[in-house]
Design a protein around this motif. Structure first.
Motif, PDB file in Angstrom:
ATOM      1  N   GLU A  16     -55.628  70.981   2.665  1.00 26.25           N
ATOM      2  CA  GLU A  16     -54.693  72.099   2.714  1.00 26.25           C
ATOM      3  C   GLU A  16     -53.341  71.641   3.273  1.00 26.25           C
ATOM      4  O   GLU A  16     -52.285  71.988   2.736  1.00 26.25           O
ATOM      5  CB  GLU A  16     -55.284  73.224   3.594  1.00 26.25           C
ATOM      6  CG  GLU A  16     -54.474  74.495   3.622  1.00 26.25           C
ATOM      7  CD  GLU A  16     -54.329  75.189   2.279  1.00 26.25           C
ATOM      8  OE1 GLU A  16     -55.269  75.129   1.471  1.00 26.25           O
ATOM      9  OE2 GLU A  16     -53.252  75.785   2.050  1.00 26.25           O
ATOM     10  N   LYS A  19     -51.589  69.654   0.656  1.00 27.30           N
ATOM     11  CA  LYS A  19     -51.081  70.533  -0.398  1.00 27.30           C
ATOM     12  C   LYS A  19     -49.745  71.162   0.033  1.00 27.30           C
ATOM     13  O   LYS A  19     -48.780  71.173  -0.720  1.00 27.30           O
ATOM     14  CB  LYS A  19     -52.122  71.638  -0.661  1.00 27.30           C
ATOM     15  CG  LYS A  19     -52.148  72.122  -2.090  1.00 27.30           C
ATOM     16  CD  LYS A  19     -53.442  72.836  -2.437  1.00 27.30           C
ATOM     17  CE  LYS A  19     -53.613  74.139  -1.733  1.00 27.30           C
ATOM     18  NZ  LYS A  19     -54.893  74.806  -2.015  1.00 27.30           N
ATOM     19  N   LEU A  20     -49.709  71.643   1.267  1.00 23.81           N
ATOM     20  CA  LEU A  20     -48.502  72.286   1.783  1.00 23.81           C
ATOM     21  C   LEU A  20     -47.357  71.282   1.935  1.00 23.81           C
ATOM     22  O   LEU A  20     -46.211  71.585   1.612  1.00 23.81           O
ATOM     23  CB  LEU A  20     -48.790  72.963   3.125  1.00 23.81           C
ATOM     24  CG  LEU A  20     -49.717  74.170   3.055  1.00 23.81           C
ATOM     25  CD1 LEU A  20     -50.232  74.543   4.438  1.00 23.81           C
ATOM     26  CD2 LEU A  20     -49.009  75.368   2.440  1.00 23.81           C
TER      27      LEU A  20
ATOM     28  N   VAL B   8     -49.650  84.315   6.698  1.00 16.06           N
ATOM     29  CA  VAL B   8     -50.251  84.137   5.372  1.00 16.06           C
ATOM     30  C   VAL B   8     -51.751  83.961   5.554  1.00 16.06           C
ATOM     31  O   VAL B   8     -52.212  83.581   6.623  1.00 16.06           O
ATOM     32  CB  VAL B   8     -49.682  82.908   4.615  1.00 16.06           C
ATOM     33  CG1 VAL B   8     -48.282  83.152   4.127  1.00 16.06           C
ATOM     34  CG2 VAL B   8     -49.741  81.641   5.466  1.00 16.06           C
ATOM     35  N   LYS B  10     -55.188  82.021   4.206  1.00 12.06           N
ATOM     36  CA  LYS B  10     -55.582  80.828   3.461  1.00 12.06           C
ATOM     37  C   LYS B  10     -57.079  80.624   3.559  1.00 12.06           C
ATOM     38  O   LYS B  10     -57.689  81.000   4.557  1.00 12.06           O
ATOM     39  CB  LYS B  10     -54.901  79.586   4.049  1.00 12.06           C
ATOM     40  CG  LYS B  10     -53.404  79.646   3.962  1.00 12.06           C
ATOM     41  CD  LYS B  10     -52.809  78.310   3.615  1.00 12.06           C
ATOM     42  CE  LYS B  10     -51.416  78.431   3.086  1.00 12.06           C
ATOM     43  NZ  LYS B  10     -51.353  78.692   1.664  1.00 12.06           N
ATOM     44  N   GLN B  11     -57.626  80.018   2.518  1.00 13.78           N
ATOM     45  CA  GLN B  11     -59.045  79.648   2.583  1.00 13.78           C
ATOM     46  C   GLN B  11     -59.111  78.153   2.821  1.00 13.78           C
ATOM     47  O   GLN B  11     -58.589  77.354   2.049  1.00 13.78           O
ATOM     48  CB  GLN B  11     -59.760  80.027   1.283  1.00 13.78           C
ATOM     49  CG  GLN B  11     -61.184  79.518   1.269  1.00 13.78           C
ATOM     50  CD  GLN B  11     -62.172  80.462   0.612  1.00 13.78           C
ATOM     51  OE1 GLN B  11     -61.794  81.339  -0.153  1.00 13.78           O
ATOM     52  NE2 GLN B  11     -63.441  80.278   0.918  1.00 13.78           N
ATOM     53  N   ILE B  12     -59.728  77.779   3.937  1.00 12.93           N
ATOM     54  CA  ILE B  12     -59.903  76.362   4.235  1.00 12.93           C
ATOM     55  C   ILE B  12     -61.401  76.101   4.293  1.00 12.93           C
ATOM     56  O   ILE B  12     -62.074  76.554   5.217  1.00 12.93           O
ATOM     57  CB  ILE B  12     -59.194  75.958   5.538  1.00 12.93           C
ATOM     58  CG1 ILE B  12     -57.687  76.248   5.413  1.00 12.93           C
ATOM     59  CG2 ILE B  12     -59.438  74.486   5.850  1.00 12.93           C
ATOM     60  CD1 ILE B  12     -56.891  76.015   6.650  1.00 12.93           C
ATOM     61  N   ILE B  26     -45.631  76.253   8.732  1.00  9.40           N
ATOM     62  CA  ILE B  26     -46.950  76.876   8.686  1.00  9.40           C
ATOM     63  C   ILE B  26     -47.736  76.256   9.822  1.00  9.40           C
ATOM     64  O   ILE B  26     -47.972  75.045   9.834  1.00  9.40           O
ATOM     65  CB  ILE B  26     -47.608  76.639   7.313  1.00  9.40           C
ATOM     66  CG1 ILE B  26     -46.761  77.365   6.266  1.00  9.40           C
ATOM     67  CG2 ILE B  26     -49.052  77.105   7.309  1.00  9.40           C
ATOM     68  CD1 ILE B  26     -47.196  77.209   4.865  1.00  9.40           C
ATOM     69  N   GLU B  43     -54.812  91.636   3.009  1.00 11.21           N
ATOM     70  CA  GLU B  43     -54.065  91.577   1.742  1.00 11.21           C
ATOM     71  C   GLU B  43     -53.485  92.941   1.365  1.00 11.21           C
ATOM     72  O   GLU B  43     -52.370  93.027   0.856  1.00 11.21           O
ATOM     73  CB  GLU B  43     -54.964  91.037   0.631  1.00 11.21           C
ATOM     74  CG  GLU B  43     -55.065  89.531   0.667  1.00 11.21           C
ATOM     75  CD  GLU B  43     -56.267  88.971  -0.080  1.00 11.21           C
ATOM     76  OE1 GLU B  43     -56.390  87.744  -0.120  1.00 11.21           O
ATOM     77  OE2 GLU B  43     -57.088  89.782  -0.595  1.00 11.21           O
TER      78      GLU B  43
END
Lengths: 145, 88
Positions: A16, A19-20, B8, B10-12, B26, B43
């Motif tokens: 992740e 990706k960022l 935000v 996110k799926q980790i 972030i 959401e």
């Protein structure tokens, strides 16, 4: 309010992050481990960004032997980047593609720090001398013992 | 109420996490984990400015759940969001 530590699977987490960083986003994360002491420790939050080139003294996030490391560039030899943790003796050599990004600054005890400047290089030089003396001292003590 | 723009989701791996964005970064320091329902609520509040009542309606429209439980879960969710200053 209590703060709990969430430990995410390393691979998923860094996928992740990568990706960022590839999207040219800035990412911050908490440091794990002691290999970058005395500058970075587990109380440090580092801010990373991807760049087109990296230089000596930069602290970078990279992949080495399937491990994600945050170490400093010791030297650049052709296409090879030689890294070493400020508190370690071993070095790691990787190519540009293995580097995800560089620390632009870090936060420690609510203070903002630059990863590389004259003061850092001076402190690092003396810390390395201290590490060598400590290793030498331990060897002597072991021989005597 | 609406979720601030500074967050935000996110799926980790298997985890669903709410990640703060501060100083253009972030930040994976100060993340909050949520389950699937929590992610749905997040959401909805990210998309639209909703009242607690409207949020209850949206959950009941999308999930087969008891209204009493839904109301309690939403109340708890909003309370946590307020504690963490997630909502405007």
């Amino acid at each position: 309010m209590t703060k709990n530590k969430l430990v995410l699977p390393n691979h998923d987490f860094f996928e992740e992050v990568m990706k960022l960083l590839n999207q040219k986003r800035q990412v911050s994360l908490m440091v794990k481990g002691t290999s970058m002491k005395p500058f970075l420790d587990e109380e440090t939050e580092v801010f990373l960004r991807q760049f087109d080139s990296y230089h000596k003294g930069d602290i970078c996030l990279f992949k080495f032997n399937n491990k994600y490391l945050l170490h400093r560039i010791k030297r650049v030899v052709g296409k090879d980047y030689v890294f070493r943790g400020d508190n370690t003796v071993k070095s790691e050599t990787v190519e540009f593609e293995a580097i995800y990004g560089r620390v632009t600054y870090y936060m420690k005890k609510a203070k903002k720090h630059k990863p590389w400047n004259f003061n850092v290089s001076l402190k690092l030089f003396f810390y390395r001398v201290y590490l060598k003396l400590r290793t030498f001292g331990k060897k002597i003590l072991r021989k005597k013992g | 109420m609406k979720i601030k723009k500074d967050y935000v989701i996110k799926q980790i791996g298997k985890e669903l996490v709410i990640v703060p964005i501060k100083d253009e970064a972030i930040r994976f320091n100060g993340i909050i984990t949520v389950n699937k329902t929590g992610a749905f609520l997040f959401e909805q509040l990210q998309k639209d400015d909703l009242t607690e009542e409207q949020l209850v309606e949206r959950v009941l429209d999308n999930y087969d759940a008891e209204e009493k439980i839904v109301r309690k879960d939403i109340f708890d969710f909003i309370k946590i969001c307020q504690e963490h200053l997630l909502i405007d």
